[in-house]
Design a protein around this motif. Structure first.
Motif, short mmCIF file in Angstrom:
data_model
loop_
_atom_site.label_atom_id
_atom_site.label_comp_id
_atom_site.label_asym_id
_atom_site.label_seq_id
_atom_site.Cartn_x
_atom_site.Cartn_y
_atom_site.Cartn_z
N ASP A 1 0.88 -1.16 0.00
CA ASP A 1 0.00 0.00 0.00
C ASP A 1 0.92 1.22 0.00
O ASP A 1 1.69 1.42 0.94
N LYS A 2 0.85 2.00 -1.06
CA LYS A 2 1.73 3.17 -1.19
C LYS A 2 1.49 4.15 -0.06
O LYS A 2 0.36 4.36 0.36
N ALA B 1 6.29 2.35 0.88
CA ALA B 1 5.03 1.61 1.00
C ALA B 1 5.02 0.72 2.24
O ALA B 1 6.07 0.38 2.78
N TYR C 1 -3.99 -1.29 -4.58
CA TYR C 1 -2.72 -1.77 -4.05
C TYR C 1 -1.74 -1.95 -5.19
O TYR C 1 -2.12 -1.93 -6.36
#
Length: 85
Positions: free
Chosen positions: A11-12, A38, A73
């Motif tokens: 997840d950035k 991330a 994602y």
């Protein structure tokens, strides 16, 4: 959602704009930075160095995006991770 083999789902992390010499750098203007930050959501069974919850930096050109339960994602390979915080 579980990654398999040598894949990692991340997840950035949106970073705040940086100021350098009075100039504000956003993601769009900071093109020379090749690596993105991330959080790891899931790591496949062949990934040994990182685990869920780790914060990493990865090559921004690696992998692809995937939508899951209205969230976006990024799926990358473990070899594209360059740093673990």
């Amino acid at each position: 959602m579980q990654a398999i083999n040598n894949y990692v789902i991340v997840d950035k992390i949106k970073e705040e704009p940086k100021k350098i010499s009075g100039l504000i750098l956003t993601d769009e203007t900071d093109e020379t930075n090749r690596y993105k930050k991330a959080n790891i959501i899931s790591a496949g069974e062949l990934v040994e160095v990182v685990k869920k919850g780790d914060v990493i930096f990865y090559d921004k050109h690696a992998g692809h995006d995937i939508g899951y339960k209205d969230e976006l994602y990024r799926v990358i390979q473990a070899r594209d991770i360059v740093l673990v915080e």
